[in-house]
Structure formats: C-alpha cells, structure tokens
Design an enzyme around this catalytic site. Sequence first.
Site, PDB file in Angstrom:
ATOM      1  N   HIS A  52       9.844   3.514   7.426  1.00 39.90           N
ATOM      2  CA  HIS A  52      10.880   2.489   7.595  1.00 39.90           C
ATOM      3  C   HIS A  52      12.253   3.159   7.633  1.00 39.90           C
ATOM      4  O   HIS A  52      12.381   4.349   7.317  1.00 39.90           O
ATOM      5  CB  HIS A  52      10.810   1.448   6.461  1.00 39.90           C
ATOM      6  CG  HIS A  52      11.120   1.985   5.100  1.00 39.90           C
ATOM      7  ND1 HIS A  52      10.163   2.301   4.167  1.00 39.90           N
ATOM      8  CD2 HIS A  52      12.306   2.284   4.514  1.00 39.90           C
ATOM      9  CE1 HIS A  52      10.735   2.753   3.067  1.00 39.90           C
ATOM     10  NE2 HIS A  52      12.032   2.771   3.256  1.00 39.90           N
TER      11      HIS A  52
HETATM   12  P1  TYD Z   1       8.751   0.667  -0.141  1.00 40.85           P
HETATM   13  O1  TYD Z   1      10.233   0.924  -0.218  1.00 40.85           O
HETATM   14  O2  TYD Z   1       8.204   0.147   1.161  1.00 40.85           O
HETATM   15  O3  TYD Z   1       7.972   2.002  -0.568  1.00 40.85           O
HETATM   16  P2  TYD Z   1       7.559   3.284   0.324  1.00 40.85           P
HETATM   17  O4  TYD Z   1       8.598   3.491   1.366  1.00 40.85           O
HETATM   18  O5  TYD Z   1       7.467   4.410  -0.644  1.00 40.85           O
HETATM   19  O6  TYD Z   1       6.204   3.041   0.905  1.00 40.85           O
HETATM   20  O7  TYD Z   1       8.350  -0.308  -1.332  1.00 40.85           O
HETATM   21  C1  TYD Z   1       7.003  -0.600  -1.628  1.00 40.85           C
HETATM   22  C2  TYD Z   1       6.934  -2.010  -2.187  1.00 40.85           C
HETATM   23  O8  TYD Z   1       7.653  -2.091  -3.417  1.00 40.85           O
HETATM   24  C3  TYD Z   1       7.537  -3.057  -1.255  1.00 40.85           C
HETATM   25  O9  TYD Z   1       6.630  -4.138  -1.159  1.00 40.85           O
HETATM   26  C4  TYD Z   1       8.781  -3.517  -1.937  1.00 40.85           C
HETATM   27  C5  TYD Z   1       8.597  -3.142  -3.385  1.00 40.85           C
HETATM   28  N1  TYD Z   1       9.868  -2.677  -3.999  1.00 40.85           N
HETATM   29  C6  TYD Z   1      10.515  -3.477  -4.928  1.00 40.85           C
HETATM   30  O10 TYD Z   1      10.089  -4.588  -5.262  1.00 40.85           O
HETATM   31  N2  TYD Z   1      11.688  -3.020  -5.484  1.00 40.85           N
HETATM   32  C7  TYD Z   1      12.207  -1.811  -5.168  1.00 40.85           C
HETATM   33  O11 TYD Z   1      13.274  -1.413  -5.696  1.00 40.85           O
HETATM   34  C8  TYD Z   1      11.525  -1.005  -4.191  1.00 40.85           C
HETATM   35  C9  TYD Z   1      12.053   0.326  -3.768  1.00 40.85           C
HETATM   36  C10 TYD Z   1      10.360  -1.472  -3.634  1.00 40.85           C
END
Ligand code: TYD
Length: 144
Positions: A52
């Site tokens: 992303h």
């Molecule tokens: P994401 O940022 O997509 O993680 P990665 O890039 O490592 O795969 O976040 C994963 C999930 O966690 C997503 O459903 C949103 C949730 N999340 C929160 O609720 N709060 C936060 O501060 C973060 C970073 C993620």
Amino acid sequence: MKDSDSIVELKKTGSADVGFLSFFESQRDVPFEIKRVYYIYDVPAGTKRGMHAHRKLRQFLWCPYGAIKLVLDNGIEKKEYILDSPEKGLYVGEGVWRDMYWLKDNSVLCVAASDYYDESDYIRDYGEFLRLVREAYWKDENKL
Ligand code: TYD
C-alpha cells in the site's frame, strides 16, 4: 530531509559489557511530530506485508530485531532497503508504495507515524496509486 525516503543512523550509547541504547527524537531525528507508534511481530520468515501507499502519512521504520527488506516504489522507480540493525531507521514520506519482506523469523518492525490511524489515508490498489502518480497528486514530494 526533503527526500521521500532516507536511512537515518540512530544515536547509540552504552558498551558491549552492559548493552546498548539507541534513540531518536520527534522533529529532531525524524522530520515530523510523532502521533502514533505501532509494531509488527510474530511474523514467519517469507511473509510479505505492506502493499500500500499513503496519501499524507509519513513514517519512520526501524527493526530492533531481525531483518526485513523494504521495496519502495514512487510509481517511476523502485528502491530496496534492508533493515537489519537496531542502529538504523528508514524515513518514508507520503506517496510511496511499500512492499515488506520478512527475511528472518520473528523480525520486529516498529513504526513511528505522523498521524493517527485512518484507513482512508491508505491506497491499497496499485492501479489507483499509479493513476495518482500520473495525476501528480504528490507533485515533487515522492521522488526517491
Ligand atoms: P496495515 O497497515 O495494512 O499493515 P501491513 O502494511 O503491515 O500489512 O495494517 C494491518 C491491519 O491493522 C489493518 O486492517 C488496519 C489495522 N491497523 C490499525 O487498526 N491501527 C493501526 O495503527 C495500524 C497501523 C493498522
């Protein structure tokens, strides 16, 4: 620090006898006010995460344990970084697509972020990301 990404050598104190302490400070070592800190752990080696970009969010990433490869993409070119030392941090600005690869079991990725969690700031579709790059949504801010 104007570039959209850069490695930051973290300050370090201590000695081999008693261990080391590294630190960084909001708006001094990291070019934004830190509003949120989160960390990703218990990840098996070989896992890919990220996939992303962010519209506005700026982040500072560090890996206190293990090794994680980051592939950053501004829609024009890609750059690779390996975070494998507690003495190293990586600043990632807005408008940068990131893929993150866990190179070792249980590597921990810590992130300091410029804002609170907001799903609407995420761009999770690579085609939409490229469209925004073509429209110069980030203008000059996302040069690698
Ligand atoms: P994401 O940022 O997509 O993680 P990665 O890039 O490592 O795969 O976040 C994963 C999930 O966690 C997503 O459903 C949103 C949730 N999340 C929160 O609720 N709060 C936060 O501060 C973060 C970073 C993620």
